[in-house]
Enzyme design. Structure first.
Site, PDB file in Angstrom:
ATOM      1  N   SER A 154      -6.756   1.671   8.468  1.00 39.73           N
ATOM      2  CA  SER A 154      -5.612   1.060   7.957  1.00 39.73           C
ATOM      3  C   SER A 154      -5.669  -0.306   7.918  1.00 39.73           C
ATOM      4  O   SER A 154      -6.482  -1.071   7.548  1.00 39.73           O
ATOM      5  CB  SER A 154      -4.463   1.497   8.654  1.00 39.73           C
ATOM      6  OG  SER A 154      -3.355   1.266   7.959  1.00 39.73           O
ATOM      7  N   ASP A 311      -2.849  -3.179   2.185  1.00 41.97           N
ATOM      8  CA  ASP A 311      -3.773  -2.887   3.263  1.00 41.97           C
ATOM      9  C   ASP A 311      -5.099  -2.455   2.693  1.00 41.97           C
ATOM     10  O   ASP A 311      -5.185  -1.899   1.733  1.00 41.97           O
ATOM     11  CB  ASP A 311      -3.025  -2.450   4.433  1.00 41.97           C
ATOM     12  CG  ASP A 311      -2.921  -0.985   4.365  1.00 41.97           C
ATOM     13  OD1 ASP A 311      -2.934  -0.364   3.332  1.00 41.97           O
ATOM     14  OD2 ASP A 311      -2.596  -0.451   5.609  1.00 41.97           O
ATOM     15  N   ASP A 313      -6.690   0.472   3.174  1.00 41.85           N
ATOM     16  CA  ASP A 313      -6.538   1.783   2.689  1.00 41.85           C
ATOM     17  C   ASP A 313      -5.294   2.016   1.695  1.00 41.85           C
ATOM     18  O   ASP A 313      -5.180   3.059   1.197  1.00 41.85           O
ATOM     19  CB  ASP A 313      -6.693   2.714   3.596  1.00 41.85           C
ATOM     20  CG  ASP A 313      -5.178   2.788   4.458  1.00 41.85           C
ATOM     21  OD1 ASP A 313      -4.730   1.741   4.649  1.00 41.85           O
ATOM     22  OD2 ASP A 313      -4.823   3.895   4.875  1.00 41.85           O
ATOM     23  N   ASP A 315      -2.029   2.032   1.642  1.00 36.52           N
ATOM     24  CA  ASP A 315      -0.958   2.908   1.902  1.00 36.52           C
ATOM     25  C   ASP A 315       0.275   2.157   2.236  1.00 36.52           C
ATOM     26  O   ASP A 315       1.321   2.353   1.794  1.00 36.52           O
ATOM     27  CB  ASP A 315      -1.021   3.926   3.127  1.00 36.52           C
ATOM     28  CG  ASP A 315      -1.626   3.419   4.390  1.00 36.52           C
ATOM     29  OD1 ASP A 315      -1.763   1.977   4.546  1.00 36.52           O
ATOM     30  OD2 ASP A 315      -1.304   3.989   5.423  1.00 36.52           O
TER      31      ASP A 315
END
Length: 572
Positions: A154, A311, A313, A315
């Protein structure tokens, strides 16, 4: 060794003894010097515990050791998950979808998981290159998979990687499923080598299916189906800047913005392509305003009205809005979530598409701004524990009661605008922010203007979050002592603020499951919450207040946070 516990020393020696001489993990451990304080501290931190299978999976620093992300910890987790699927009554034949982000070792770990699952006879659906986390959640449901795995850390620093696990509903695992997987994982020794099948053989046997453009297109079609208003009501020339922070958001966000016809869109070139070093950003967390430095520079050059960052990834999504002096001001997750709720609720009400029993879900540490807007539009508000495994995990139960999912969010710049993705969706959120700004521009307003008008209507909400980072075993022990002080000493005042009510979630509360969280409500209407993080070595404090007058709520939050943190920092 005075700086190393007996357990850590024995494990350190066992790894050196049992790993092959050619193994890079062994060489890494051999390079540590147990005769020095620094070497002892490093060995202790690497071996004092097994890396925790916590919030829906693993997350930690990459390296050799039981408390690190490496192919041994990934292999054991994968084999344990395989055993759980094969023996829990789940239909393992439905397969597992696997994705990864731009991190070091992410592709290596994803292919290792696919090889182990193939050897266990479980089919996988593997993305050949990095993809955003929300696309994995979407793919699980689209393909009808039994589960999903995402190799991502993340927004953590570059040294980290992670292993996030999803269930068949597209949400992160929790409850009995998480406990069952953990039990199977813990049965296995980290140094045992699980059986693997060569990737080429697995593909040939139909045990690994490579995903590609068809799934990308299906996900983007879903994102674009979330359009709230027709193009005629939008000024799509609104200027804005986007940065994927060298993560997975670049391709999907560029494609969506082009297909939606946003002509004022610009991307930060230095952060457009994947970079596991995060060379130009350092800490790739869009919640940290420092991550917007290059976006702000480009924004000033292009006259952008607002900035968007996702960010690595993709999400999480954050926004900054332009001030009258040309500078940019960050919006926090409470503000962004409330603005999206207001925009979507008004749009759907005008179009007649707002469900009669609409439901919004927020975390217990998220502020009340969005909830007030929901109630104004007749949308029911429900709470969940922190994390989208809990927020989206409530959707099936609410649907059984006749509710229609409307929106879910938490204060840490994460939201799930539609029920097809059961996790934070920074791609869809970015598209909706751009559309919302285009609609307000058509009305002669900016996003900053819109937020101000919402404050005038609903009251001035203020919030602050403070985290105390406490690394290693000593840090974990201090976090426990701080929680003990707030829980068991039962403080009735914090400075000039008197406590009116305390909720302890340790054993559950109403329809909220048990969690190590405390909420203190003060007699003036303000409140704060405290909890240890489930993914990082820190304890978090959340402060909230509301006032009818500008600045008063911010003053309350400032004074309350100072009083609370004085008590927390006194605990050694």
């Amino acid at each position: 060794m005075t700086g190393i516990s007996e357990h850590s020393w024995n494990e350190y020696q066992r790894w050196i003894r049992d790993l092959p001489a050619s193994d890079p993990l062994r060489a890494e451990l051999v390079s540590l010097n147990p005769e020095t304080p620094a070497g002892q501290a490093e060995i202790e931190d690497r071996f004092y515990q097994d890396i925790v299978f916590g919030t829906a999976g693993l997350r930690g620093i990459c390296g050799a050791g039981t408390n690190r992300m490496n192919r041994k910890t990934v292999g054991r987790a994968t084999r344990g998950i395989a055993e759980y699927l094969l023996h829990s009554g789940a239909d393992a034949g439905r397969g597992i979808a696997i994705a990864y982000d731009c991190r070091y070792h992410s592709q290596e770990f994803s292919e290792l998981a696919a090889r182990i699952l193939a050897a266990a006879g479980i089919p996988t659906y593997l993305f050949p290159s990095l993809r955003p986390t929300p696309e994995l959640s979407f793919a699980i449901r689209k393909l009808g998979c039994a589960a999903g795995i995402n190799m991502t850390a993340s927004h953590n620093p570059k040294e980290y990687n992670g292993y996030k696990v999803y269930w068949s509903d597209g949400a992160q695992i929790s409850g009995d499923v998480s406990d069952g997987m953990l039990a199977e994982i813990q049965k296995r020794d980290l140094l045992d080598k699980p059986a693997e099948m060569a990737l080429s053989e697995a593909v040939q046997k139909g045990l690994v299916h490579m995903l590609g453009e068809d799934m990308d297109r299906a996900y983007l079609d879903y994102v674009e189906s979330m359009v709230q208003r027709p193009d005629a009501e939008l000024d799509r020339s609104v200027r804005f800047v986007y940065t994927p922070l060298n993560g997975a958001g670049s391709i999907p966000v560029k494609k969506v913005m082009a297909e939606r016809g946003f002509t004022g869109f610009a991307i930060v070139k230095e952060q457009e392509n994947p970079d596991p070093e995060f060379t130009t950003v350092g800490y790739p967390n869009p919640e940290d305003p420092k991550a917007f430095a290059l976006a702000e520079k480009l924004g000033k050059e292009t006259g952008a009205e607002f900035l968007i960052a996702t960010d690595p990834d993709s999400d999480r999504m954050a926004v900054e809005v332009r001030e009258p002096d040309g500078s940019y001001r960050p919006l926090n997750g409470n503000q962004t979530g409330a603005m999206l709720i207001a925009y979507m609720a008004q749009s759907q009400k005008e179009r007649g598409t707002l469900p009669k029993k609409a439901a919004m879900i927020k975390s217990i540490v998220t502020g009340d701004f969005g909830a007030a807007i929901c109630r104004d539009y007749g949308i029911s508000v429900f709470e969940a524990l922190t994390g989208f495994k809990n927020i989206c995990g409530r959707i099936p139960g609410l649907e059984e009661k006749g509710y229609s999912y409307f929106f879910g969010y938490e204060e840490s710049i994460g939201c799930a605008p539609g029920e097809a993705v059961r996790d934070k969706d920074g791609i869809c959120a970015a598209m909706l922010i751009a559309e919302m700004a285009a609609w307000y521009k058509k009305q002669g307003m900016t996003l900053a203007d819109a937020l101000e008008s919402m404050y005038e209507k609903y009251g001035y909400y203020a919030e602050a979050q403070i985290s105390l980072v406490q690394k290693g075993e000593a840090g974990a022990a201090r976090i426990r002592r701080i929680m003990h002080a707030f829980r068991d000493e039962k403080p009735q005042t914090f400075g000039s603020f008197a406590v009116s009510r305390t909720i302890d979630f340790l054993h559950g509360w109403e329809d909220i499951p048990a969690s190590d969280v405390l909420k203190f409500y003060l007699t003036d209407g303000s409140w704060f919450a405290v909890r240890p993080s489930g993914t990082e070595p820190k304890i978090k404090f959340y402060f909230y207040a509301k006032s009818s007058r500008r600045g008063e709520s911010a003053d309350t939050v400032r004074a309350l946070s100072q009083a609370v943190m004085q008590m927390a920092e006194a605990v050694q």
